[in-house]
Design a protein around this motif. Structure first.
Motif, PDB file in Angstrom:
ATOM      1  N   ILE A 114     -83.083 105.860  11.251  1.00  0.00           N
ATOM      2  CA  ILE A 114     -84.026 106.871  11.729  1.00  0.00           C
ATOM      3  C   ILE A 114     -83.917 108.153  10.902  1.00  0.00           C
ATOM      4  N   THR A 115     -82.721 108.497  10.444  1.00  0.00           N
ATOM      5  CA  THR A 115     -82.595 109.694   9.599  1.00  0.00           C
ATOM      6  C   THR A 115     -83.326 109.499   8.272  1.00  0.00           C
ATOM      7  N   ALA A 116     -83.308 108.280   7.744  1.00  0.00           N
ATOM      8  CA  ALA A 116     -84.025 107.996   6.505  1.00  0.00           C
ATOM      9  C   ALA A 116     -85.534 108.109   6.714  1.00  0.00           C
ATOM     10  N   ILE A 117     -86.013 107.701   7.889  1.00  0.00           N
ATOM     11  CA  ILE A 117     -87.436 107.843   8.191  1.00  0.00           C
ATOM     12  C   ILE A 117     -87.838 109.317   8.176  1.00  0.00           C
ATOM     13  N   PHE A 118     -87.049 110.159   8.832  1.00  0.00           N
ATOM     14  CA  PHE A 118     -87.371 111.582   8.876  1.00  0.00           C
ATOM     15  C   PHE A 118     -87.133 112.277   7.535  1.00  0.00           C
ATOM     16  N   ALA A 119     -86.432 111.613   6.626  1.00  0.00           N
ATOM     17  CA  ALA A 119     -86.218 112.179   5.286  1.00  0.00           C
ATOM     18  C   ALA A 119     -87.314 111.799   4.313  1.00  0.00           C
ATOM     19  N   TYR A 120     -88.211 110.907   4.723  1.00  0.00           N
ATOM     20  CA  TYR A 120     -89.227 110.384   3.813  1.00  0.00           C
ATOM     21  C   TYR A 120     -90.258 111.465   3.510  1.00  0.00           C
ATOM     22  N   ALA A 121     -90.085 112.130   2.385  1.00  0.00           N
ATOM     23  CA  ALA A 121     -90.802 113.379   2.125  1.00  0.00           C
ATOM     24  C   ALA A 121     -92.290 113.206   1.882  1.00  0.00           C
ATOM     25  N   THR A 122     -92.725 112.051   1.383  1.00  0.00           N
ATOM     26  CA  THR A 122     -94.144 111.945   1.065  1.00  0.00           C
ATOM     27  C   THR A 122     -94.999 111.506   2.237  1.00  0.00           C
ATOM     28  N   GLY A 123     -94.380 111.142   3.375  1.00  0.00           N
ATOM     29  CA  GLY A 123     -95.250 110.574   4.375  1.00  0.00           C
ATOM     30  C   GLY A 123     -95.047 110.901   5.839  1.00  0.00           C
ATOM     31  N   VAL A 124     -93.933 111.442   6.272  1.00  0.00           N
ATOM     32  CA  VAL A 124     -93.658 111.433   7.702  1.00  0.00           C
ATOM     33  C   VAL A 124     -93.850 112.784   8.375  1.00  0.00           C
ATOM     34  N   MET A 125     -92.840 113.645   8.385  1.00  0.00           N
ATOM     35  CA  MET A 125     -92.918 114.836   9.227  1.00  0.00           C
ATOM     36  C   MET A 125     -92.408 116.080   8.523  1.00  0.00           C
ATOM     37  N   PRO A 126     -93.232 116.695   7.692  1.00  0.00           N
ATOM     38  CA  PRO A 126     -92.826 117.991   7.128  1.00  0.00           C
ATOM     39  C   PRO A 126     -92.767 119.036   8.229  1.00  0.00           C
ATOM     40  N   MET A 127     -91.960 120.062   8.001  1.00  0.00           N
ATOM     41  CA  MET A 127     -91.853 121.150   8.973  1.00  0.00           C
ATOM     42  C   MET A 127     -93.083 122.054   8.875  1.00  0.00           C
ATOM     43  N   LEU A 128     -93.755 122.240  10.008  1.00  0.00           N
ATOM     44  CA  LEU A 128     -94.984 123.032  10.071  1.00  0.00           C
ATOM     45  C   LEU A 128     -94.794 124.240  10.973  1.00  0.00           C
ATOM     46  N   THR A 129     -95.418 125.338  10.611  1.00  0.00           N
ATOM     47  CA  THR A 129     -95.379 126.515  11.462  1.00  0.00           C
ATOM     48  C   THR A 129     -96.195 126.270  12.732  1.00  0.00           C
ATOM     49  N   LYS A 130     -95.717 126.795  13.840  1.00  0.00           N
ATOM     50  CA  LYS A 130     -96.393 126.584  15.125  1.00  0.00           C
ATOM     51  C   LYS A 130     -97.756 127.271  15.182  1.00  0.00           C
ATOM     52  N   GLU A 131     -98.055 128.129  14.222  1.00  0.00           N
ATOM     53  CA  GLU A 131     -99.385 128.749  14.143  1.00  0.00           C
ATOM     54  C   GLU A 131    -100.439 127.802  13.551  1.00  0.00           C
ATOM     55  N   THR A 132     -99.977 126.641  13.041  1.00  0.00           N
ATOM     56  CA  THR A 132    -100.906 125.661  12.490  1.00  0.00           C
ATOM     57  C   THR A 132    -101.950 125.279  13.532  1.00  0.00           C
ATOM     58  N   ASP A 133    -103.175 125.192  13.114  1.00  0.00           N
ATOM     59  CA  ASP A 133    -104.337 124.835  13.942  1.00  0.00           C
ATOM     60  C   ASP A 133    -104.796 125.971  14.860  1.00  0.00           C
ATOM     61  N   SER A 134    -104.113 127.121  14.815  1.00  0.00           N
ATOM     62  CA  SER A 134    -104.587 128.279  15.584  1.00  0.00           C
ATOM     63  C   SER A 134    -104.922 129.404  14.617  1.00  0.00           C
ATOM     64  N   THR A 135    -103.922 130.152  14.171  1.00  0.00           N
ATOM     65  CA  THR A 135    -104.185 131.236  13.226  1.00  0.00           C
ATOM     66  C   THR A 135    -103.985 130.816  11.768  1.00  0.00           C
ATOM     67  N   PHE A 136    -103.484 129.613  11.555  1.00  0.00           N
ATOM     68  CA  PHE A 136    -103.269 129.136  10.182  1.00  0.00           C
ATOM     69  C   PHE A 136    -104.027 127.831   9.984  1.00  0.00           C
ATOM     70  N   ASP A 137    -104.928 127.809   8.996  1.00  0.00           N
ATOM     71  CA  ASP A 137    -105.737 126.629   8.695  1.00  0.00           C
ATOM     72  C   ASP A 137    -105.042 125.829   7.596  1.00  0.00           C
ATOM     73  N   ILE A 138    -104.357 124.795   8.011  1.00  0.00           N
ATOM     74  CA  ILE A 138    -103.550 124.005   7.087  1.00  0.00           C
ATOM     75  C   ILE A 138    -104.389 123.077   6.209  1.00  0.00           C
ATOM     76  N   ARG A 139    -105.650 122.954   6.524  1.00  0.00           N
ATOM     77  CA  ARG A 139    -106.502 122.034   5.754  1.00  0.00           C
ATOM     78  C   ARG A 139    -106.744 122.527   4.330  1.00  0.00           C
ATOM     79  N   GLY A 140    -106.725 123.850   4.129  1.00  0.00           N
ATOM     80  CA  GLY A 140    -107.018 124.377   2.808  1.00  0.00           C
ATOM     81  C   GLY A 140    -105.928 125.246   2.238  1.00  0.00           C
ATOM     82  N   ASP A 141    -104.732 125.216   2.855  1.00  0.00           N
ATOM     83  CA  ASP A 141    -103.655 126.102   2.414  1.00  0.00           C
ATOM     84  C   ASP A 141    -102.314 125.443   2.708  1.00  0.00           C
ATOM     85  N   GLN A 142    -101.279 125.966   2.116  1.00  0.00           N
ATOM     86  CA  GLN A 142     -99.918 125.499   2.359  1.00  0.00           C
ATOM     87  C   GLN A 142     -99.013 126.683   2.657  1.00  0.00           C
TER      88      GLN A 142
END
Length: 265
Positions: A165-193
């Motif tokens: 399971i740790t290897a799954i969460f380490a899979y950088a190209t596909g699983v779960m990058p750390m996102l700011t909790k403002e995503t989808d509210s005050t931060f539009d992640i579709r066009g920015d990083q």
């Protein structure tokens, strides 16, 4: 006849010169096509190539040194962890002192445990790989719950012992990058990083190029060495190869890698 002593002019022996490395300069790479949006929660190969610069993950794979990576799992945002004796609970201690990139609208605030939980909940709700991880989406998936028990601790409950399971969460190209909790509210992640990774997005010109600059607040002060990464979008292989030979880019890699017949040209 090949012997251990035989020399091949096309093979370069690894040379340990890490101690002579100096910070600075620009790493010039290339991208094989434009992205279909910058949201890292959705699977598209072009996005996978660029999100590794800006984001962090719960775990990571240790880089290879003078040899390919052996895919040993090490900490990233998760600084330390342990499994319960029955293998059904993974307890992760969250790394303190991590900051988001100092760019609007997050402006370098400290990352907190709510961001980590948000990252999982968004994966569980809309992430492309949720069926591989989230049991609520697929009864065969391993993760029953992902919760914070205090400001420093994440507890992951598993359907059954899952040593990888740790290897799954380490899979950088596909699983779960750390996102700011403002995503989808005050931060539009579709066009920015905006992440906590080693580089910050400096400029994205659609269909033209990506430019990144080193994140001065990255928690690992030893890396990266480069001050910037420039990545022009060059769709034609012949043009990429020409740019490499001219010294305008430093490597062909990933989906842009060189063809076998061109390696020894």
């Amino acid at each position: 006849k090949s012997t251990p002593e035989a020399k091949n002019e096309f093979i370069t022996e690894p040379n340990d010169n890490l101690k002579q490395a100096k910070r600075g300069g620009t790493l010039r790479l290339n991208h094989f096509q434009d992205v279909q949006g910058l949201d890292p929660g959705f699977a598209n190969v072009p996005n996978e190539t660029v999100k590794i610069y800006a984001y962090s993950w719960l775990f990571a794979y240790e880089a290879g040194y003078k040899e390919p990576s052996q895919n040993k799992v090490i900490g990233d945002i998760g600084e330390s962890w342990e499994f319960s004796p029955d293998g059904l609970t993974l307890t992760v201690k969250f790394r303190q002192g991590v900051k988001w990139h100092n760019r609007p609208p997050i402006n370098g605030r400290a990352m907190d445990i709510e961001d980590v939980v948000f990252s999982y909940n968004r994966l569980a709700e809309k992430g492309a790989p949720k069926g591989d991880i989230v049991n609520a989406a697929n009864p065969n998936a391993p993760v029953l719950s992902f919760t914070a028990t205090d400001k420093n601790t994440i507890v992951v409950k598993l359907k059954e012992p899952t040593s990888y399971i740790t290897a799954i969460f380490a899979y950088a190209t596909g699983v779960m990058p750390m996102l700011t909790k403002e995503t989808d509210s005050t931060f539009d992640i579709r066009g920015d990083q905006t992440g906590t990774g080693p580089f910050m997005l400096d400029k994205y010109a659609p269909s033209v190029s990506f430019s990144y600059k080193r994140n001065p607040d990255y928690y690992n002060k030893d890396v990266p060495y480069a001050d910037a990464v420039d990545m022009p979008i060059v769709s034609e292989y012949a043009a990429r190869l020409s740019e490499l030979k001219a010294g305008n880019i430093h490597a062909l890699w990933g989906q842009s890698r060189a063809r076998a017949e061109d390696i020894l040209v």
